[in-house]
Design a protein around this motif. Structure first.
Motif, PDB file in Angstrom:
ATOM      1  N   UNK A  27       0.971  -1.063  -0.064  1.00 16.18           N
ATOM      2  CA  UNK A  27      -0.061   0.006   0.041  1.00 16.18           C
ATOM      3  C   UNK A  27       0.896   1.217   0.160  1.00 16.18           C
ATOM      4  N   UNK A  28       1.885   1.235   0.871  1.00 17.44           N
ATOM      5  CA  UNK A  28       2.556   2.522   0.896  1.00 17.44           C
ATOM      6  C   UNK A  28       3.661   2.525   0.040  1.00 17.44           C
ATOM      7  N   UNK A  30       4.724   0.500  -2.595  1.00 16.43           N
ATOM      8  CA  UNK A  30       4.201  -0.386  -3.757  1.00 16.43           C
ATOM      9  C   UNK A  30       4.500   0.323  -5.218  1.00 16.43           C
ATOM     10  N   UNK A  31       4.487   1.705  -4.921  1.00 10.96           N
ATOM     11  CA  UNK A  31       4.447   2.270  -6.051  1.00 10.96           C
ATOM     12  C   UNK A  31       5.890   2.395  -6.686  1.00 10.96           C
ATOM     13  N   UNK A  34       6.324   0.229  -9.866  1.00 12.11           N
ATOM     14  CA  UNK A  34       5.553   0.704 -11.041  1.00 12.11           C
ATOM     15  C   UNK A  34       6.638   1.034 -12.117  1.00 12.11           C
ATOM     16  N   UNK A  38       3.352   2.520 -16.259  1.00 15.15           N
ATOM     17  CA  UNK A  38       2.228   2.322 -15.474  1.00 15.15           C
ATOM     18  C   UNK A  38       1.950   3.586 -14.504  1.00 15.15           C
ATOM     19  N   UNK A  42      -1.246   6.291 -14.549  1.00 13.38           N
ATOM     20  CA  UNK A  42      -1.915   6.828 -13.179  1.00 13.38           C
ATOM     21  C   UNK A  42      -1.796   8.474 -13.263  1.00 13.38           C
ATOM     22  N   UNK A  45      -4.561   9.445 -15.648  1.00 12.88           N
ATOM     23  CA  UNK A  45      -5.890   9.215 -15.199  1.00 12.88           C
ATOM     24  C   UNK A  45      -6.192  10.401 -14.016  1.00 12.88           C
ATOM     25  N   UNK A  46      -5.242  10.870 -13.168  1.00 15.79           N
ATOM     26  CA  UNK A  46      -5.669  11.682 -12.283  1.00 15.79           C
ATOM     27  C   UNK A  46      -5.704  12.946 -12.473  1.00 15.79           C
ATOM     28  N   UNK A  49      -9.152  13.615 -14.129  1.00 19.88           N
ATOM     29  CA  UNK A  49     -10.143  13.526 -13.218  1.00 19.88           C
ATOM     30  C   UNK A  49      -9.725  15.152 -12.645  1.00 19.88           C
ATOM     31  N   UNK A 124      -8.936  13.870  -0.123  1.00 21.72           N
ATOM     32  CA  UNK A 124      -8.058  12.873  -0.895  1.00 21.72           C
ATOM     33  C   UNK A 124      -6.670  13.426  -0.752  1.00 21.72           C
ATOM     34  N   UNK A 131      -0.429   9.061   3.491  1.00 24.39           N
ATOM     35  CA  UNK A 131       0.017   7.656   2.864  1.00 24.39           C
ATOM     36  C   UNK A 131       1.284   7.799   2.598  1.00 24.39           C
ATOM     37  N   UNK A 324       0.442   9.901  -7.117  1.00 24.13           N
ATOM     38  CA  UNK A 324      -0.586  10.228  -6.781  1.00 24.13           C
ATOM     39  C   UNK A 324      -0.773  11.641  -6.170  1.00 24.13           C
ATOM     40  N   UNK A 369      -7.082  16.031  -7.076  1.00 30.51           N
ATOM     41  CA  UNK A 369      -8.235  16.093  -6.219  1.00 30.51           C
ATOM     42  C   UNK A 369      -8.944  17.172  -5.794  1.00 30.51           C
TER      43      UNK A 369
END
Lengths: 543, 716
Positions: A27-28, A30-31, A34, A38, A42, A45-46, A49, A124, A131, A324, A369
């Motif tokens: 979770x913390x 893992x990036x 990438x 990948x 991300x 995509x972000x 948004x 977020x 995170x 992110x 966000x």
């Protein structure tokens, strides 16, 4: 316990509380696994948004010219490069009508550039900041991939500016999300002056187990020096009668005697991780390791970007961007300098998958966000040192912070000196000093570098000047060329009386200035600041 | 020496030494691993000390050893408790761990004194301690910390979100159960029962299971082990009982040693052969015990998956699959998002209102499944960087599905054809590894079914598309031909009339009129061919059969074509016997076929050559053969020459040869309606033969629809 903001509840991080080490690492941290593709997926995509989120806001409409870009190319064509001046009319006083909605909180920058900048943080943003801060904390205590040495209840000795500074908010929410114990306790620490807070923190750390130390790097060095000098003349006092303190002191003494050197902080404390803050962290890595037992872990934070832009891997070498936090663009250094010389010039930008190793870039971010910053020039120069890290197996570009783009001092067109270089040069002289500031000044029309430095030892100005000049020549070959080719010696040094910088801080503090303005800027301090500093210096001399 | 009493501690020492090696070899060096390693070392040493005690020559020696055993027991309990604290992360109270250290350190300190064990006594199985003043207290303290260690594990089990973690805790808990059972056996001899102390066996089982739990990455579901184990133990016990009974009976009735041996052997073989089905039955029975009602649902699911479904059958099949998965896995809901043109969709009814949820093909979860294809649990979404960054819309879509498990349905070729989402389990339980296995297996079977259905659907859709295109093309051809033919008729008739009216005109004008007539006539025949082709492609043309004299038909066609043969100085030789019987044929079509074939022979044969038309009777058929001197038709071209618009492989070079390449195709098509053969003769390179039944007395009963004319074309 959950933290409740107005209408918003900040939840606990379930994964961190799960004791599932594999899931926690993934979770913390893992990036770091990438691929660049990948990572870019991300980012795109972000960004899509973010465009959707801000499209209907006043700032969004203004920056996107009342249209909605459908891809990155369109986005880069439509939205101009921005600075805080573009946002100040809308959010400079924490107004909420031009942005997505009511933020979770407003965070402010340290105001190092002279301007206080406010940035709205949404739930977020806060979650991602927390995170990535946890990722930093995990990796600061890790020697191998997948190793997780912290858990809820981990005790961290932190020295951060309080809320509403970004780091203050970050710590506040982060400890709630992850059930961390902060030394000194936050509710107490936020009300205390900085030096007292540091003192109290280490006092508590003497009596109780402390897993992590996180502090400004220069403070760590000063503390290390002061501690080492102090222990030479240390006498037993009543405060040492506490069993834990006594045990630590005895253990420290034994360890120092075994290595035949004075007792160092590392003999008293064995932290799982040490996190260093500030641009000088890179310079002081080895010294910090000497005093505190391990190399400091670095985090690269930007308020306007929404938190941690980049963090060290577990080998504590270069920084890796977090995917992110924000969308990243890069202005090549020459383009950046060109745009500084000619404000009308519009520099081109590259994406992360287009940068080259060994080159420097000015960083441009678009927040995620719902935060309003789009194609925002942070004013930071970073250097891409490699496109991957073979040691850790990270296949993403590796960077180091180079300097603030604003804090560059141009010298006869030969070179650009920055805070980091000057700091490094001073550090390499092994002079004992309290603080310094460097300005470009003029004699008639000839520019020169004027370094004002407060020493803790008795030295002559000429000697100090020679030492620093020699180090600058070694570090920066372009600087050396000024003397060899033009016959100019561009550095002058003025020694300030003892306590000048401290008096400056006290005076500003009494005048009610906020934390960011308590200190004199290291590079290009304002005329007013210098006038005050020199006045206080004179008072010191007279005293 | 009583080996059953003396050897187990030595076995424990050897066994735990091997486990120490296994733990040392594992890559992890975390604190729990280090503590468990210390625990294993302590157990190994405890075994050695215990062996020393049990193997002592007298009670004095045994007493010294047993006091050391007592100390090691306390150390083992301490390490065990500390290990569970570190491994589970459960901290009931901060002071518990120091208290454990203090209390157990006290026991270790007191173990050499007579307060715990003052002396040893002899029991039927060997040495046993005489409890001292503090012995019960020491035992109580050890049991309290052991129970607290179990509490830690139980709390961690309850707290764990992922079944993988729960499964690890279960391994250790089952180990604890074995250890508790073994410890119970330690009390029985003290109560005077004739059994051996069993704690050493329990400790060995605990060490084994815990080592597996912390060292192995992929653990088998403990439930499977328990279920299989139950079946095997039950069956083995049953077999042993049967076998023992049989052996007793044999011993009773058979006295000869050799006979007995043979009987044992036969019995063993029979047992192995006959018990196999019984074994399977036992497994099914145990499965039934474990799964209850779900067993029948799983069976039905398996049967359902074994069938192949067309796309029309898919909706009820999908509905059944969803219901069965829900029932078999005791899930609150199950959704199956099927691949559609817009992405992966399913209809849900959150509040009685139907909503279609569609995850686009660029949805990160879909992209993840396309790349990885492993089942995902909801809490893993937060641990995968690509899925942490879902947009609000994407999160809302997933939340609407209320899934706990996401299972990709991928074909063997890696194509994602659907996605299953399973809702929460009833009574808030967690999906076990075995249930996840069942889901994965169901998904792969479903993938085969869906792929077949999709392939069938795609094939059918493509076929329909091609048919539609073909129909359109034919309609177009028909209408174009029709549209062209109407003005052409007018041109032809007008040019004829003009030709008659211009009888006195100049030679030049006459030639021009003649040219117009010839060109229009040629165009008319080509358009007629196109129209015929289009008519044939639209459907079967009406055939008017009538008794015909083949000779008359041939003569008529020969008269029509005489001029073109003369123009080419070609000689048409007719070999048509007068004795040929009448044939049943469609006059118009037969004339057209003969016309096409003869004009084809004319076009392709060189000037001045001979073309022969032969008609002959063969059995009940009349064969017509046409032989010309055109280019040789090779094997590869034999099938192609009857394709529309095909004019031979050198068509480009033969621009002087007029025509659209439709003659042979139309002729063949007409002929196909007769169900008779038409084609080149196999023994010749330029030859076609058309056998068809003639009308004769002998064949009068033949159905008319089956009869037609035949002919052959033969070019030399």
């Amino acid at each position: 316990m959950e933290t409740h903001f107005e209408n918003v509840t900040v939840p606990k991080d379930e994964v961190f509380h799960s004791n599932d080490k594999e899931a926690i690492w993934s979770r913390f941290c893992g990036f770091l696994d990438l691929s660049l593709g990948e990572f870019m997926d991300i980012q795109k995509r972000m960004l899509a948004e973010e465009i959707d989120l801000v499209a209907d806001t006043t700032i969004g409409k203004k920056l996107m010219n009342n249209s909605t870009p459908h891809n990155i190319d369109e986005f880069r064509k439509i939205v101009p490069l921005t600075t805080y001046q573009d946002y100040a009319p809308y959010i400079g006083n924490c107004q909420e009508d031009a942005i997505v909605g009511k933020p979770l909180y407003w965070a402010r920058t340290s105001g190092g550039g002279g301007t206080v900048k406010w940035a709205p943080y949404y739930l977020r943003n806060d979650e991602v900041m927390s995170k990535n801060a946890t990722a930093g904390l995990i990796m600061s205590t890790t020697r191998h991939k997948g190793e997780v040495n912290i858990a809820p209840g981990t005790r961290a000795l932190l020295n951060f500016p309080p809320r509403p500074y970004t780091s203050g908010w970050g710590v506040f929410v982060w400890i709630q999300r992850n059930s961390m114990n902060v030394i000194p306790p936050l509710e107490k620490a936020e009300k205390m002056p900085f030096p007292e807070r540091i003192q109290l923190g280490f006092m508590i750390a003497l009596r109780h187990r402390t897993d992590i130390l996180s502090c400004i790097s220069s403070v760590l060095i000063k503390m290390g020096e002061a501690f080492t000098e102090g222990t030479r003349t240390m006498k037993f006092s009543r405060s040492m009668l506490h069993p834990t303190v006594l045990f630590r002191v005895i253990r420290g003494r034994v360890s120092a005697a075994r290595h035949r050197r004075p007792m160092l902080p590392r003999d008293l404390w064995s932290f799982k991780g040490v996190i260093g803050w500030g641009v000088d962290t890179e310079i002081y890595k080895d010294k910090i390791a000497y005093y505190w037992g391990q190399k400091p872990y670095e985090l690269y934070v930007a308020t306007e970007a929404g938190g941690m832009i980049a963090i060290n891997g577990w080998n504590k070498k270069a920084l890796t961007f977090t995917p992110d936090t924000a969308f990243y663009e890069f202005i090549p250094e020459d383009e950046s300098l060109k745009s500084k010389d000619d404000p009308a010039y519009i520099p081109s930008t590259l994406l992360l998958d287009q940068v080259e190793a060994g080159k420097r870039y000015e960083l441009v971010i678009t927040s995620f966000y719902g935060m309003p910053f789009m194609r925002y020039r942070l004013g930071d120069l970073i250097e891409v040192v490699a496109l991957k890290d073979d040691e850790t197996g990270v296949n993403l570009p590796q960077i180091v912070f180079h300097s603030r783009a604003d804090d560059l001092v141009s010298l006869a067109g030969f070179t650009w000196l920055n805070e980091k270089i000057v700091w490094q040069a001073i550090a390499q002289t092994n002079l004992k000093y309290n603080d310094w500031t460097l300005r470009k000044e003029y004699v008639t029309k000839d520019p020169f570098l004027h370094l004002y430095i407060e020493l803790r030892e008795d030295r002559k100005e000429q000697e100090v000047e020679q030492l620093i000049h020699d180090q600058l020549k070694l570090i920066d070959t372009d600087y050396a060329d000024i003397e060899s080719m033009l016959g100019i010696r561009p550095l002058r040094v003025t020694l300030l009386s003892a306590g000048s910088f401290q008096r400056y801080m006290e005076e500003k503090s009494k005048a009610g200035h906020d934390l960011a303005r308590l200190r004199v800027r290291h590079i290009n301090a304002s005329d007013d600041s210098m006038e005050d500093l020199l006045r206080l210096n004179k008072q010191g001399e007279q005293a | 020496m009583n080996y059953l009493y003396v050897l187990p501690p030595l076995v424990a020492f050897v066994f735990c030494s091997v486990l120490v090696y296994a733990v040392l070899r594992s890559s992890t060096r975390s604190r729990p691993h280090q503590l468990f390693l210390a625990y294993l070392v302590a157990i190994a040493l405890w075994g050695l000390v215990l062996f020393g005690m049990r193997n002592s020559p007298d009670v004095e020696y045994a007493l010294a050893w047993d006091r050391a055993v007592m100390g090691f027991s306390a150390l083992i309990v301490l390490l065990l408790y500390h290990f569970t604290v570190a491994y589970t992360g459960v901290v009931l109270k901060q002071w518990l761990l120091p208290t454990a250290y203090i209390s157990l350190a006290l026991i270790i300190a007191l173990s050499p004194t007579s307060l715990l064990i003052p002396q040893m006594q002899m029991k039927p199985y060997g040495y046993a301690p005489v409890p001292g003043l503090l012995f019960p207290l020491a035992l109580l303290i050890e049991y309290i910390w052991s129970v607290l260690a179990i509490v830690n594990l139980l709390l961690a089990y309850k707290k764990a979100k992922r079944y993988i973690l729960k499964n690890r805790y279960l391994y250790i808990l089952v180990g604890f159960l074995a250890m508790a059972l073994g410890a119970a056996f330690d009390f029985l001899p003290l109560l005077g029962l004739p059994v051996y102390p069993g704690s050493i066996i329990g400790a060995i089982i605990f060490c084994l299971l815990t080592t597996i739990a912390i060292v192995r990455y992929a653990l088998l579901d403990i439930r499977i082990i328990v279920r299989k184990g139950t079946a095997y133990i039950t069956m083995s016990s049953l077999t042993a009982l049967l076998y023992a009974g049989a052996v007793i009976l044999i011993n009773r009735f058979l006295e000869e040693r050799v006979e007995r041996f043979v009987t044992y052997f036969v019995l063993l073989v029979l047992g192995i052969v006959l018990l196999q089905p019984l074994w399977q039955r036992m497994q099914r029975l145990v499965d039934w015990w474990f799964y209850g009602n779900r067993y029948s649902h799983l069976n039905t699911l398996q049967q359902l998956m074994n069938k192949t479904y067309s796309l029309e059958d898919l909706p009820p099949f999908i509905a059944s699959i969803k219901d069965l998965l829900c029932a078999a896995l005791q899930a609150s809901r199950c959704h199956l998002l099927l691949l559609s043109s817009s992405g992966y969709s399913d209809t849900i009814e959150p509040r009685g209102e139907k909503i279609t949820i569609t995850l686009g093909s660029n949805h990160p979860l879909i992209t993840w499944f396309e790349k990885h294809g492993k089942l995902l649990r909801i809490n893993e979404l937060a641990s995968i960087p690509q899925l942490q960054t879902l947009t609000v819309k994407q999160i809302n879509q997933l939340e609407a599905l209320e899934g706990i498990l996401y299972v990709p349905v991928k074909t063997n070729h890696g194509r994602l054809v659907a996605m299953i989402t399973m809702g929460e389990k009833k009574r808030h339980r967690t999906y076990t590894l075995e249930e996840e296995e069942i889901l994965t297996s169901a998904a792969s079977r479903l993938a085969v079914n869906l792929e077949n259905s999709y392939l069938y659907s795609e094939e059918r859709s493509l076929r329909e598309q091609v048919e539609r295109q073909d129909e359109k093309k034919t309609e177009f051809l028909h209408s174009v031909a029709h549209e062209l033919k109407t003005p052409l008729t007018a041109i032809l008739s007008s040019s004829e009339l003009l030709g008659e009216d211009l009888s006195t005109s100049t030679a030049m004008n006459k030639r021009l009129i003649s040219n117009i007539q010839q060109s229009a006539s040629s165009m008319n025949s080509k358009v007629s061919e196109l129209l015929d082709l289009a008519t044939m492609q639209i459907g079967e043309p009406p055939i008017k059969l009538e008794p015909l004299s083949i000779g008359k038909v041939i003569t008529k066609v020969e008269q029509q074509l005489r001029i073109i043969f003369e123009n080419m100085r070609q000689t048409l030789i007719l070999e048509v016997p007068k004795s040929l019987p009448r044939v049943n044929a469609d006059r118009e079509k037969l004339e057209q076929v003969l016309f096409n074939l003869l004009s084809n022979a004319n076009k392709y044969s060189p000037a001045g050559s001979e073309i022969a038309l032969r008609a002959r009777r063969k059995d009940t058929k009349v064969i017509i053969e046409i032989e010309d001197s055109g280019p040789i038709i090779n094997e590869a071209e034999r099938t192609k020459i009857f394709d529309p618009y095909y004019r031979g492989k050198d068509a480009d070079k033969r621009t002087q040869v007029p025509g659209l390449g439709l003659g042979l195709a139309i002729s063949k098509n007409w002929w196909n309606y007769t169900k008779e053969k038409f084609g080149l003769k196999a023994n010749r390179q330029r030859e076609t033969s058309l056998p068809f039944p003639c009308q004769s007395r002998a064949r009068k009963r033949m159905k008319l629809s089956k009869s037609f004319c035949g002919y052959s074309q033969d070019r030399r």
